[in-house]
Design a protein around this motif. Structure first.
Motif, mmCIF file in Angstrom:
data_model
loop_
_atom_site.group_PDB
_atom_site.id
_atom_site.type_symbol
_atom_site.label_atom_id
_atom_site.label_comp_id
_atom_site.label_asym_id
_atom_site.label_seq_id
_atom_site.Cartn_x
_atom_site.Cartn_y
_atom_site.Cartn_z
ATOM 1 N N GLY A 51 0.730 -1.229 -0.220
ATOM 2 C CA GLY A 51 0.099 0.035 -0.034
ATOM 3 C C GLY A 51 0.782 1.347 0.064
ATOM 4 N N ALA A 52 0.376 2.258 0.704
ATOM 5 C CA ALA A 52 0.902 3.573 1.074
ATOM 6 C C ALA A 52 2.520 3.433 1.435
ATOM 7 N N THR A 53 2.709 2.509 2.055
ATOM 8 C CA THR A 53 4.031 2.092 2.792
ATOM 9 C C THR A 53 4.872 1.558 1.697
ATOM 10 N N LYS A 54 4.561 0.794 0.671
ATOM 11 C CA LYS A 54 5.229 0.506 -0.583
ATOM 12 C C LYS A 54 5.549 1.635 -1.153
ATOM 13 N N GLU A 55 4.632 2.555 -1.661
ATOM 14 C CA GLU A 55 4.915 3.635 -2.386
ATOM 15 C C GLU A 55 5.967 4.487 -1.755
ATOM 16 N N ALA A 56 5.998 4.852 -0.471
ATOM 17 C CA ALA A 56 6.955 5.591 0.231
ATOM 18 C C ALA A 56 8.214 4.781 0.068
ATOM 19 N N ALA A 57 8.212 3.470 0.134
ATOM 20 C CA ALA A 57 9.586 2.903 0.275
ATOM 21 C C ALA A 57 10.256 3.008 -1.240
ATOM 22 N N LEU A 58 9.391 2.879 -2.285
ATOM 23 C CA LEU A 58 10.040 2.939 -3.547
ATOM 24 C C LEU A 58 10.672 4.211 -3.733
ATOM 25 N N LYS A 59 9.894 5.370 -3.381
ATOM 26 C CA LYS A 59 10.426 6.743 -3.356
ATOM 27 C C LYS A 59 11.722 6.871 -2.560
ATOM 28 N N LEU A 60 11.813 6.488 -1.424
ATOM 29 C CA LEU A 60 13.024 6.329 -0.592
ATOM 30 C C LEU A 60 14.265 5.772 -1.339
ATOM 31 N N ILE A 61 13.783 4.612 -1.865
ATOM 32 C CA ILE A 61 15.002 3.622 -2.569
ATOM 33 C C ILE A 61 15.492 4.272 -3.740
ATOM 34 N N TYR A 62 14.697 4.835 -4.538
ATOM 35 C CA TYR A 62 15.138 5.818 -5.680
ATOM 36 C C TYR A 62 15.691 7.269 -5.276
ATOM 37 N N ALA A 63 15.371 7.703 -4.147
ATOM 38 C CA ALA A 63 16.314 8.794 -3.571
ATOM 39 C C ALA A 63 17.442 8.632 -3.122
ATOM 40 N N ILE A 64 17.789 7.286 -2.571
ATOM 41 C CA ILE A 64 19.054 6.743 -2.302
ATOM 42 C C ILE A 64 19.926 6.186 -3.475
ATOM 43 N N SER A 65 19.317 5.747 -4.415
ATOM 44 C CA SER A 65 20.092 5.153 -5.818
ATOM 45 C C SER A 65 19.814 6.122 -6.920
ATOM 46 N N GLY A 66 19.337 7.056 -6.800
ATOM 47 C CA GLY A 66 18.997 7.986 -8.111
ATOM 48 C C GLY A 66 20.303 8.598 -8.675
ATOM 49 N N PRO A 67 20.056 9.189 -9.666
ATOM 50 C CA PRO A 67 21.318 9.998 -10.107
ATOM 51 C C PRO A 67 22.036 10.806 -9.319
ATOM 52 N N GLU A 68 21.459 11.892 -8.588
ATOM 53 C CA GLU A 68 21.726 12.673 -7.565
ATOM 54 C C GLU A 68 22.676 12.040 -6.409
ATOM 55 N N ALA A 69 22.014 11.037 -5.980
ATOM 56 C CA ALA A 69 22.632 10.111 -4.934
ATOM 57 C C ALA A 69 23.811 9.367 -5.526
ATOM 58 N N GLN A 70 23.928 8.749 -6.681
ATOM 59 C CA GLN A 70 25.119 8.298 -7.201
ATOM 60 C C GLN A 70 26.222 9.218 -7.232
ATOM 61 N N LYS A 71 25.880 10.273 -7.769
ATOM 62 C CA LYS A 71 26.847 11.415 -7.921
ATOM 63 C C LYS A 71 27.533 11.701 -6.492
ATOM 64 N N ALA A 72 26.730 11.909 -5.594
ATOM 65 C CA ALA A 72 27.247 12.291 -4.229
ATOM 66 C C ALA A 72 27.876 11.204 -3.512
ATOM 67 N N ILE A 73 27.681 9.980 -3.812
ATOM 68 C CA ILE A 73 28.396 8.807 -3.243
ATOM 69 C C ILE A 73 29.482 8.451 -4.045
ATOM 70 N N ALA A 74 29.480 8.842 -5.406
ATOM 71 C CA ALA A 74 30.982 8.801 -6.095
ATOM 72 C C ALA A 74 32.077 9.978 -5.389
ATOM 73 N N GLU A 75 31.266 11.065 -5.205
ATOM 74 C CA GLU A 75 31.980 12.216 -4.651
ATOM 75 C C GLU A 75 32.554 11.969 -3.287
ATOM 76 N N SER A 76 32.129 11.054 -2.635
ATOM 77 C CA SER A 76 32.458 10.561 -1.317
ATOM 78 C C SER A 76 33.618 9.633 -1.430
#
Length: 444
Positions: A342-367
Motif C-alpha cells: 500500500g502507501a508504505t510500499k509507495e513511500a519505500a520505492l520513493k526512498l529507494i530511488y532517492a538513495i540510488s537515483g542520479p543525484e545520490a550516485q553522484k554524491a556517493i561517488a564524490e565521497s
C-alpha cells in the motif's frame, strides 16, 4: 457441541483477535508493513543499513536519508544505521522472525540470493520502469546479482565492489627503469628488479584471509579460466575446481609466492597496514580494492598520492579469460521487504530511488566511493587517486569475485587455502579442498 456451533465460535474468536491486532499501535513493525493509512496519519516507513561509520560514504548516505525525511513530512521514518560487523547477523535474526524492516541494505551475491530464495524480497522493477534513463546509466552487470529466475529487479545498487585494482608507485618504477606490467612476464620481471633493489614488489596484508582471494585470485583465475568456467564450477555443472585450468591459476599465485613478490609476514599484517606500507614507499605495487581509495583519501597526504597511479592486473599467456578486467560488481543496494504494501510500499520505492537515483550516485561517488553508475564527478571534491581509479573502472569490464558466488564453507576454504599456499601447500591440494567444500555445500 455441534460442529456448526464450533465453527461459528471459532470465526467469532478470530474476528476479535484480528480486530485487536488492527487496533493495536504497540507493534510498529506490523504497522510499517501493512501500508494502511487513515485520514491525517503519517505513513510509517522503516529502513536498516550499515552506513554507520564516520567515513565520507557513510555520512553521505545518512545525509540522503535525513534529507528525504525532511522533504517528506507525511512519512514517519525509522532509520537505523547498524555497524557493518554486526549488520548481517542482525538482519538474519529479524528475517528468521519475519520482522524485516520495509527497506534494508543487502550485499550482492549469496546474501541477496538467500533473501530471495527465502521469499523475503519483492521486486523494485517499477522504479526502473518509471525512470528508464536512470536504469540505462548503470554500468554493465550492475543488476546481474539482483535479477533472479523471473527477470525482475530485487535491489537498487548504490555501490560498487572493485576488488583488484593494481596500484603502483610511478616514482619507484621510474627510478629503477621498470615497465608498468601488462603481461605476466613483465610482472615477473618487475618482481625480480624490485627484489634485487631490496624493495618489496607487492604489498599484501592477508591476516584476514579474504584479502588474497578477493584482490588477487579472482582476477588472476578469471584470466586463466574465463568467467563461464568459474560460474559453472561454482554451480558444479560441467566444471570442477580440480580441473587443470584452476590448478594452473593457483599455480600462478604460487609463482608470486615463490618469487617473493610479497613482503615477509604478509599473513600476519592486515590490509590497512599493507596500505600504509605501500603509501610510505616500501613497496612498488599493491593489488587491492576500491576501499583503499577511501582509506588513503583519509590517511595519506596529497604529496604521497601524487606518485600513485592505477591500472589492471596483467594478462596471462594463453588465458581463456578477458585480459583487461577488474574483479568486482555491485557491492550492495537497497531491497524491499515482501510484506511492505500500500502507501508504505509507495513511500519505500520513493526512498529507494532517492538513495540510488542520479543525484545520490553522484554524491556517493564524490565521497571517494565507487558506484556502478555512469556519472560525472567534480574532480575538486575527490582525491587525485580516486579520480584516476574512477575513470579506470568506468571503462573496464568487471568479472566475479569468488566469495560472492561460492558457498560460505567453500569461500572459507579458498581463503585459508591461499594462506596455506603461502606457507608451502600445493595448488592441487587446495583445489581438491575447494572442490570438496563446494560440492558438499550445494549437492542435495
Amino acid at each position: 457441541m455441534k460442529p456448526v456451533r464450533k465453527i461459528g465460535l471459532l470465526l467469532l474468536l478470530m474476528t476479535f483477535i484480528l480486530a485487536a491486532c488492527g487496533d493495536s499501535g504497540s507493534d510498529s513493525q506490523t504497522a510499517d508493513q501493512s501500508g494502511g493509512k487513515s485520514s491525517g496519519e503519517k505513513v510509517k516507513l522503516s529502513i536498516w543499513h550499515n552506513f554507520a561509520g564516520d567515513d565520507l560514504r557513510a555520512k553521505t548516505v545518512r545525509g540522503i536519508i535525513e534529507q528525504f525525511a525532511k522533504d517528506n513530512p507525511d512519512i514517519e521514518l525509522d532509520a537505523q544505521a547498524i555497524p557493518p560487523d554486526g549488520y548481517r547477523q542482525r538482519l538474519s535474526t529479524v528475517a528468521a522472525g519475519n520482522e524485516l524492516p520495509n527497506i534494508f541494505f543487502v550485499y550482492a551475491g549469496s546474501h541477496s540470493a538467500e533473501m530471495y530464495k527465502a521469499g523475503l524480497l519483492q521486486p523494485v522493477t517499477e522504479i526502473a520502469e518509471q525512470h528508464k534513463d536512470w536504469k540505462e546509466k548503470f554500468l554493465p552487470g550492475a543488476f546481474d546479482p539482483y535479477e533472479f529466475e523471473d527477470n525482475q529487479i530485487y535491489t537498487a545498487p548504490i555501490g560498487m565492489s572493485a576488488t583488484s585494482i593494481l596500484y603502483y608507485n610511478t616514482a619507484l618504477f621510474q627510478k629503477y627503469n621498470v615497465k608498468v606490467p601488462e603481461t605476466w612476464d613483465e610482472l615477473m620481471t618487475a618482481v625480480k628488479v624490485f627484489n634485487e633493489n631490496k624493495l618489496t614488489p607487492i604489498a599484501l596484508g592477508n591476516k584476514a584471509p579474504w584479502v588474497a582471494q578477493s584482490t588477487i585470485l579472482g582476477t588472476l583465475a578469471d584470466h586463466v579460466t574465463g568467467t563461464e568456467w568459474f560460474r559453472n564450477a561454482a554451480a558444479q555443472k560441467d566444471a570442477k575446481f580440480t580441473d587443470p585450468q584452476f590448478v594452473e591459476a593457483l599455480g600462478y599465485f604460487k609463482q608470486l609466492v615463490d618469487n617473493k613478490a610479497f613482503q615477509d609476514g604478509a599473513n600476519s599484517i592486515d590490509n590497512t597496514q599493507a596500505e600504509q606500507y605501500f603509501i610510505q614507499g616500501n613497496a612498488a605495487m599493491m593489488i587491492s580494492g576500491a576501499w583503499t581509495l577511501t582509506n588513503l583519501a583519509a590517511s595519506a597526504s596529497e604529496e604521497q598520492l601524487k606518485d600513485i597511479d592505477v591500472t589492471v592486473m596483467p594478462s596471462i599467456p594463453g588465458g581463456k579469460g578477458e585480459a583487461k578486467t577488474i574483479s568486482g560488481g555491485a557491492g550492495g543496494g537497497m531491497a524491499l521487504s515482501k510484506r511492505t504494501e500500500g502507501a508504505t510500499k509507495e513511500a519505500a520505492l520513493k526512498l529507494i530511488y532517492a538513495i540510488s537515483g542520479p543525484e545520490a550516485q553522484k554524491a556517493i561517488a564524490e565521497s571517494n566511493s565507487m558506484v556502478m553508475y555512469d556519472t560525472d564527478i567534480d574532480q575538486s571534491k575527490v582525491s587525485s587517486l580516486y579520480y584516476k581509479a574512477f575513470n579506470l573502472v568506468k571503462k573496464t569490464a568487471i568479472t566475479p569475485v569468488y566469495d560472492a558466488y561460492l558457498t560460505a564453507d567453500a569461500a572459507e576454504v579458498i581463503n585459508n587455502g591461499l594462506q596455506e599456499i603461502m606457507t608451502g601447500a600445493s595448488p592441487e591440494s587446495i583445489a581438491k579442498k575447494l572442490q570438496d567444500a563446494q560440492a558438499r555445500s550445494i549437492t542435495p
